[in-house]
Design a protein around this motif. Structure first.
Motif, PDB file in Angstrom:
ATOM      1  N   TYR A  35       0.746  -1.495  -0.203  1.00 25.84           N
ATOM      2  CA  TYR A  35      -0.019   0.461  -0.281  1.00 25.84           C
ATOM      3  C   TYR A  35       1.297   1.070   0.441  1.00 25.84           C
ATOM      4  CZ  TYR A  35      -4.270  -1.784   0.214  1.00 25.84           C
ATOM      5  OH  TYR A  35      -5.724  -3.435   1.037  1.00 25.84           O
ATOM      6  N   VAL A  36       1.661   1.557   0.558  1.00 26.67           N
ATOM      7  CA  VAL A  36       2.605   2.900   1.216  1.00 26.67           C
ATOM      8  C   VAL A  36       3.192   2.562  -0.526  1.00 26.67           C
ATOM      9  CG1 VAL A  36       4.605   2.826   1.567  1.00 26.67           C
ATOM     10  CG2 VAL A  36       3.857   2.462   3.139  1.00 26.67           C
ATOM     11  N   GLY A  37       3.567   1.937  -0.994  1.00 27.53           N
ATOM     12  CA  GLY A  37       4.153   1.793  -2.722  1.00 27.53           C
ATOM     13  C   GLY A  37       3.340   2.229  -3.186  1.00 27.53           C
ATOM     14  N   LEU A  38       2.062   1.545  -3.261  1.00 34.11           N
ATOM     15  CA  LEU A  38       1.601   2.228  -4.810  1.00 34.11           C
ATOM     16  C   LEU A  38       0.578   3.495  -4.089  1.00 34.11           C
ATOM     17  CD1 LEU A  38      -0.688   1.079  -6.211  1.00 34.11           C
ATOM     18  CD2 LEU A  38      -2.915   0.860  -5.136  1.00 34.11           C
ATOM     19  N   ILE A  39       0.782   4.254  -2.773  1.00 33.98           N
ATOM     20  CA  ILE A  39       0.480   5.042  -2.240  1.00 33.98           C
ATOM     21  C   ILE A  39       1.549   6.611  -2.676  1.00 33.98           C
ATOM     22  CG2 ILE A  39       0.545   7.264  -0.774  1.00 33.98           C
ATOM     23  CD1 ILE A  39      -1.540   4.841   1.111  1.00 33.98           C
ATOM     24  N   LEU A  40       2.732   6.170  -3.591  1.00 34.10           N
ATOM     25  CA  LEU A  40       3.699   6.809  -3.156  1.00 34.10           C
ATOM     26  C   LEU A  40       3.692   7.216  -5.163  1.00 34.10           C
ATOM     27  CD1 LEU A  40       6.826   5.726  -1.735  1.00 34.10           C
ATOM     28  CD2 LEU A  40       6.200   7.696  -0.842  1.00 34.10           C
ATOM     29  N   LEU A  41       4.081   5.542  -5.658  1.00 32.32           N
ATOM     30  CA  LEU A  41       3.619   5.478  -7.416  1.00 32.32           C
ATOM     31  C   LEU A  41       2.678   7.000  -7.637  1.00 32.32           C
ATOM     32  CD1 LEU A  41       4.111   4.752  -9.812  1.00 32.32           C
ATOM     33  CD2 LEU A  41       2.467   2.730  -9.796  1.00 32.32           C
ATOM     34  N   VAL A  42       1.071   7.154  -7.086  1.00 31.84           N
ATOM     35  CA  VAL A  42       0.408   7.700  -6.959  1.00 31.84           C
ATOM     36  C   VAL A  42       0.715   9.209  -7.236  1.00 31.84           C
ATOM     37  CG1 VAL A  42      -1.956   8.227  -6.628  1.00 31.84           C
ATOM     38  CG2 VAL A  42      -1.337   5.312  -7.300  1.00 31.84           C
ATOM     39  N   SER A  43       1.548   9.796  -6.056  1.00 33.68           N
ATOM     40  CA  SER A  43       2.152  10.667  -5.358  1.00 33.68           C
ATOM     41  C   SER A  43       3.180  11.236  -6.738  1.00 33.68           C
ATOM     42  CB  SER A  43       2.643  10.235  -4.138  1.00 33.68           C
ATOM     43  OG  SER A  43       1.796  10.359  -3.391  1.00 33.68           O
ATOM     44  N   MET A  44       3.880  10.306  -6.849  1.00 34.15           N
ATOM     45  CA  MET A  44       4.767  10.823  -8.223  1.00 34.15           C
ATOM     46  C   MET A  44       4.343  10.757  -8.982  1.00 34.15           C
ATOM     47  SD  MET A  44       8.187   8.193  -7.811  1.00 34.15           S
ATOM     48  CE  MET A  44       7.512   6.539  -7.941  1.00 34.15           C
ATOM     49  N   LEU A  45       3.008  10.098  -9.733  1.00 31.48           N
ATOM     50  CA  LEU A  45       2.483  10.643 -11.473  1.00 31.48           C
ATOM     51  C   LEU A  45       1.795  11.963 -11.323  1.00 31.48           C
ATOM     52  CD1 LEU A  45       0.715   6.957 -12.109  1.00 31.48           C
ATOM     53  CD2 LEU A  45       3.039   8.023 -12.785  1.00 31.48           C
ATOM     54  N   MET A  46       1.069  12.286  -9.654  1.00 32.71           N
ATOM     55  CA  MET A  46       0.309  13.251  -9.715  1.00 32.71           C
ATOM     56  C   MET A  46       1.646  14.613  -9.605  1.00 32.71           C
ATOM     57  SD  MET A  46      -2.971  13.071  -8.639  1.00 32.71           S
ATOM     58  CE  MET A  46      -3.682  14.101  -7.436  1.00 32.71           C
ATOM     59  N   VAL A  47       2.798  14.564  -8.716  1.00 29.17           N
ATOM     60  CA  VAL A  47       3.341  15.378  -9.155  1.00 29.17           C
ATOM     61  C   VAL A  47       3.783  15.711 -10.696  1.00 29.17           C
ATOM     62  CG1 VAL A  47       5.363  16.269  -8.247  1.00 29.17           C
ATOM     63  CG2 VAL A  47       4.481  15.210  -6.490  1.00 29.17           C
ATOM     64  N   ALA A  48       3.784  14.264 -11.007  1.00 21.87           N
ATOM     65  CA  ALA A  48       5.330  14.890 -12.897  1.00 21.87           C
ATOM     66  C   ALA A  48       3.344  15.561 -13.132  1.00 21.87           C
ATOM     67  CB  ALA A  48       5.285  13.109 -13.329  1.00 21.87           C
ATOM     68  N   LEU A  49       2.228  14.767 -13.655  1.00 20.29           N
ATOM     69  CA  LEU A  49       1.867  15.801 -13.602  1.00 20.29           C
ATOM     70  C   LEU A  49       1.314  17.763 -13.865  1.00 20.29           C
ATOM     71  CD1 LEU A  49      -1.042  15.267 -15.745  1.00 20.29           C
ATOM     72  CD2 LEU A  49      -2.174  14.516 -13.724  1.00 20.29           C
ATOM     73  N   VAL A  50       1.100  17.487 -11.848  1.00 19.41           N
ATOM     74  CA  VAL A  50       1.518  19.291 -12.177  1.00 19.41           C
ATOM     75  C   VAL A  50       2.633  19.718 -12.492  1.00 19.41           C
ATOM     76  CG1 VAL A  50       1.715  20.865  -9.823  1.00 19.41           C
ATOM     77  CG2 VAL A  50      -0.303  18.573  -9.710  1.00 19.41           C
ATOM     78  N   ALA A  51       3.705  19.254 -12.566  1.00 15.89           N
ATOM     79  CA  ALA A  51       5.034  19.432 -12.833  1.00 15.89           C
ATOM     80  C   ALA A  51       4.882  20.215 -14.833  1.00 15.89           C
ATOM     81  CB  ALA A  51       6.509  18.709 -12.885  1.00 15.89           C
ATOM     82  N   ALA A  52       4.180  18.971 -15.513  1.00 16.04           N
ATOM     83  CA  ALA A  52       4.134  19.242 -16.893  1.00 16.04           C
ATOM     84  C   ALA A  52       3.110  20.121 -17.296  1.00 16.04           C
ATOM     85  CB  ALA A  52       3.551  17.501 -17.071  1.00 16.04           C
ATOM     86  N   MET A  53       2.266  20.277 -16.276  1.00 11.66           N
ATOM     87  CA  MET A  53       0.813  21.496 -16.720  1.00 11.66           C
ATOM     88  C   MET A  53       2.037  22.882 -16.598  1.00 11.66           C
ATOM     89  SD  MET A  53      -1.348  19.536 -18.223  1.00 11.66           S
ATOM     90  CE  MET A  53      -3.199  20.787 -17.919  1.00 11.66           C
ATOM     91  N   LYS A  54       2.454  22.798 -15.733  1.00 10.95           N
ATOM     92  CA  LYS A  54       2.556  24.089 -15.044  1.00 10.95           C
ATOM     93  C   LYS A  54       3.244  25.562 -16.371  1.00 10.95           C
ATOM     94  CE  LYS A  54       4.891  25.143 -10.630  1.00 10.95           C
ATOM     95  NZ  LYS A  54       5.481  25.122  -9.671  1.00 10.95           N
ATOM     96  N   GLY A  55       4.383  24.885 -17.021  1.00  4.92           N
ATOM     97  CA  GLY A  55       4.544  24.869 -18.698  1.00  4.92           C
ATOM     98  C   GLY A  55       2.989  26.046 -18.918  1.00  4.92           C
ATOM     99  N   PHE A  56       1.950  25.328 -18.760  1.00  3.12           N
ATOM    100  CA  PHE A  56       1.563  25.353 -20.317  1.00  3.12           C
ATOM    101  C   PHE A  56       0.396  27.460 -19.025  1.00  3.12           C
ATOM    102  CE2 PHE A  56       1.493  21.388 -21.132  1.00  3.12           C
ATOM    103  CZ  PHE A  56       1.361  21.478 -22.295  1.00  3.12           C
TER     104      PHE A  56
END
Length: 82
Positions: A35-56
């Motif tokens: 469960y901790v690994g799954l939560i970390l994976l989802v968190s990293m995906l969310m951070v990557a998505l926010v970082a990618a959308m920051k340029g727009f």
């Protein structure tokens, strides 16, 4: 006397090594790790998505962020604990 001490030390070492091997082969806590690994994976995906959308500089980023927040709120509200 020396032989008895050697037998006792060997028996103690055998008991200790069996206990260590048993603890290492145990699967206790495995679900928590998953469960901790799954939560970390989802968190990293969310951070990557926010970082990618920051340029727009359009409203698409805000719309996407609002949608993500709404989905998270809906998922949290759907949880029931027994």
């Amino acid at each position: 006397m020396l032989n008895a001490l050697i037998r006792w030390a060997r028996a103690a070492a055998t008991r200790r090594s069996r206990a260590i091997v048993g603890a290492l082969e145990s699967e206790r806590g495995q679900g928590t790790v998953e469960y901790v690994g799954l939560i970390l994976l989802v968190s990293m995906l969310m951070v990557a998505l926010v970082a990618a959308m920051k340029g727009f500089h359009t409203s698409e980023g805000q719309d996407l962020a609002q949608l993500i927040v709404e989905k998270i709120k809906a998922a949290v509200n759907a949880l029931t604990f027994h």
